[in-house]
Design an enzyme around this catalytic site. Structure first.
Site, PDB file in Angstrom:
ATOM      1  N   LYS A 121     -32.531  22.843 -56.449  1.00 31.48           N
ATOM      2  CA  LYS A 121     -31.858  24.051 -56.588  1.00 31.48           C
ATOM      3  C   LYS A 121     -32.601  24.961 -57.391  1.00 31.48           C
ATOM      4  O   LYS A 121     -32.644  26.275 -57.281  1.00 31.48           O
ATOM      5  CB  LYS A 121     -30.452  23.833 -57.020  1.00 31.48           C
ATOM      6  CG  LYS A 121     -29.297  23.679 -55.905  1.00 31.48           C
ATOM      7  CD  LYS A 121     -27.982  23.863 -56.287  1.00 31.48           C
ATOM      8  CE  LYS A 121     -26.803  23.705 -55.256  1.00 31.48           C
ATOM      9  NZ  LYS A 121     -25.521  23.756 -55.825  1.00 31.48           N
ATOM     10  N   LYS A 205     -31.122  18.452 -44.298  1.00 34.98           N
ATOM     11  CA  LYS A 205     -29.725  18.195 -44.178  1.00 34.98           C
ATOM     12  C   LYS A 205     -29.109  19.409 -43.651  1.00 34.98           C
ATOM     13  O   LYS A 205     -29.496  20.712 -44.175  1.00 34.98           O
ATOM     14  CB  LYS A 205     -28.956  17.748 -45.471  1.00 34.98           C
ATOM     15  CG  LYS A 205     -28.763  18.587 -46.605  1.00 34.98           C
ATOM     16  CD  LYS A 205     -27.887  18.032 -47.641  1.00 34.98           C
ATOM     17  CE  LYS A 205     -27.853  19.066 -48.757  1.00 34.98           C
ATOM     18  NZ  LYS A 205     -26.904  18.558 -50.000  1.00 34.98           N
ATOM     19  N   LYS A 208     -25.408  25.037 -46.372  1.00 33.65           N
ATOM     20  CA  LYS A 208     -25.213  26.387 -46.264  1.00 33.65           C
ATOM     21  C   LYS A 208     -26.248  27.235 -46.988  1.00 33.65           C
ATOM     22  O   LYS A 208     -26.510  28.525 -46.518  1.00 33.65           O
ATOM     23  CB  LYS A 208     -23.789  26.950 -46.983  1.00 33.65           C
ATOM     24  CG  LYS A 208     -23.641  26.255 -48.358  1.00 33.65           C
ATOM     25  CD  LYS A 208     -22.207  26.459 -48.736  1.00 33.65           C
ATOM     26  CE  LYS A 208     -21.793  25.367 -49.899  1.00 33.65           C
ATOM     27  NZ  LYS A 208     -20.428  25.164 -50.039  1.00 33.65           N
TER      28      LYS A 208
HETATM   29  P1  AMP Z   1     -21.107  21.506 -51.180  1.00 31.49           P
HETATM   30  O1  AMP Z   1     -21.075  22.338 -49.739  1.00 31.49           O
HETATM   31  O2  AMP Z   1     -22.466  21.126 -51.588  1.00 31.49           O
HETATM   32  O3  AMP Z   1     -20.029  22.021 -52.172  1.00 31.49           O
HETATM   33  O4  AMP Z   1     -20.474  20.056 -50.430  1.00 31.49           O
HETATM   34  C1  AMP Z   1     -19.095  20.043 -50.294  1.00 31.49           C
HETATM   35  C2  AMP Z   1     -18.955  18.416 -49.492  1.00 31.49           C
HETATM   36  O5  AMP Z   1     -19.557  18.538 -48.314  1.00 31.49           O
HETATM   37  C3  AMP Z   1     -19.594  17.328 -50.316  1.00 31.49           C
HETATM   38  O6  AMP Z   1     -18.822  15.981 -50.352  1.00 31.49           O
HETATM   39  C4  AMP Z   1     -21.052  17.095 -49.638  1.00 31.49           C
HETATM   40  O7  AMP Z   1     -21.426  15.635 -49.807  1.00 31.49           O
HETATM   41  C5  AMP Z   1     -20.593  17.339 -48.285  1.00 31.49           C
HETATM   42  N1  AMP Z   1     -21.776  17.671 -47.391  1.00 31.49           N
HETATM   43  C6  AMP Z   1     -22.443  18.705 -47.579  1.00 31.49           C
HETATM   44  N2  AMP Z   1     -23.441  19.086 -46.824  1.00 31.49           N
HETATM   45  C7  AMP Z   1     -23.354  17.689 -45.898  1.00 31.49           C
HETATM   46  C8  AMP Z   1     -24.025  17.353 -44.868  1.00 31.49           C
HETATM   47  N3  AMP Z   1     -25.023  18.167 -44.312  1.00 31.49           N
HETATM   48  N4  AMP Z   1     -23.608  16.188 -44.068  1.00 31.49           N
HETATM   49  C9  AMP Z   1     -22.711  15.503 -44.609  1.00 31.49           C
HETATM   50  N5  AMP Z   1     -21.885  15.895 -45.929  1.00 31.49           N
HETATM   51  C10 AMP Z   1     -22.148  17.111 -46.337  1.00 31.49           C
END
Ligand code: AMP
Ligand code: TRP
Length: 343
Positions: A121, A205, A208
């Protein structure tokens, strides 16, 4: 390491959270949310909108407030029940701020410096990143341990942060000679949805922050958009293999099969035996139909809730109150363990 210190013996409790920055996507849904929903049947669950984490990078104040409601709406729309579980915004419970400071004094620079998410990041210009972005995983440990949560359902990308949370809990227990005071929280990373990849590049991966909209399916996408994104997803020209070994070296195909499996609650090998030998001309429309069918009701419910923010606000308010009621006595104990003066 041999360890004969007594383990934590309190009740099991689930905690997890998502940041209110950007729209939720299929990775968030399959990697985390659907597991959160299932855990409600067996555990007391606390699901937080982590707005304090979001401000580790600049946020527009109005957008932050709107997105906090939107993420809460996504939780509810996916099936999190705000009466059975606790749904709240992190900034409305003081324990998170307080315990984060104590843990900043427990965690070691070297541990935090190893975190790959910070390196990703902060990029090349780490000197300009906020100090908050650096200590982000310490705040995450505080989130979990302010409730003495024992289980944390997340996607695979959070594995390293969870290891840090365990290290912090263990170190605190040892520093203050209070074995078993904090549990060592266990990650729950499960299913074919634990790591959903970009639709445009099977080695990255789904995220967003990816500049390409075509790389991800958002929870608020309508049926046509979902179908279009799946149609345009990168694949190759070989037919679908019959076994999982056949997916090796074909990350995009592996990802689409994994998405199919996660959405349908079936295994990848089951999907492969159904589509063996077929091309993507048959597979992609079937996947699009499944995705629209599964996400449609979630999207509609999210839209309904966003049109009635009072319902979301009620859930967040009562959630905050219940979260404070659990975390405040724990914080009293923590202050006593640390040895703060009190009259
Ligand atoms: P975040 O959007 O980074 O706040 O992530 C929120 C949740 O979604 C966390 O538990 C992440 O591990 C999960 N997550 C985010 N991106 C992925 C992805 N591409 N595949 C699986 N889980 C994800
Ligand atoms: N860091 C997590 C993410 O980006 C979000 C998060 C913050 C979290 N605090 C948490 C997840 C506590 C689980 C438990 O996905």
């Amino acid at each position: 390491m041999t360890d004969n210190t007594p383990a934590y013996s309190g009740p099991e409790r689930v905690f997890s959270g998502m940041q209110p920055s950007g729209d939720l996507h299929l990775g968030n849904y399959l990697g985390a949310l659907i597991n959160w929903v299932g855990l409600q049947d067996t555990h007391d669950c606390i699901y937080c909108v982590v707005d304090l984490h979001a401000i580790t990078v600049p946020q527009d104040p109005e957008t932050l407030a709107r997105q906090t409601r939107e993420i809460a709406a996504a939780y509810l729309a996916s099936g999190v029940d705000p009466e059975r579980s606790i749904v709240f915004a992190q900034s409305s419970v003081p324990a998170h701020f307080e315990l984060a400071w104590y843990f900043n004094c427990t965690a070691r620079m070297g541990w935090v410096e190893r975190m790959t998410q910070f390196k990703d990041k902060a990029g090349k210009d780490a000197e300009r990143a906020s100090v908050g972005l650096f200590t982000y995983p310490v705040l995450q440990a505080a989130d979990i341990l302010a409730y003495k949560a024992t289980h944390v359902p997340v996607g695979e990308d959070q594995k390293q942060h969870l290891e840090l949370s365990r290290d912090v809990a263990d170190r605190f227990n040892r520093d203050f000679d209070r074995p078993g005071f904090f549990p060592l929280p266990e990650p729950i990373i499960q299913g074919p949805g634990a790591r959903i990849m970009s639709l445009k590049d099977g080695t990255k991966k789904m995220s967003k922050s990816d500049p390409s909209e075509l790389s991800r399916i958002n929870l608020i996408d309508d049926a046509d958009t979902i179908a279009k994104k799946i149609r345009k997803a990168r694949t190759d020209t070989d037919p679908i293999p019959g076994t999982e070994e056949g997916l090796e070296g074909r990350p995009e195909v592996d990802n689409l099969v994994g998405i199919f499996a996660a959405l349908s609650g079936r295994s990848k090998s089951d999907i492969l035996s159904e589509f063996e030998g077929q091309g993507f001309g048959a597979f992609k429309p079937a996947l699009a139909e499944l995705a629209v069918e599964s996400l449609g009701p979630v999207t509609n419910e999210m839209r309904r809730l966003m049109n009635d923010p009072a319902e979301i606000d009620r859930a967040l308010e009562s959630g905050a109150e219940r979260a404070r009621a659990i975390s405040e006595p724990i914080m009293d104990e923590v202050r006593q363990v640390i040895g703060f003066w009190r009259p």
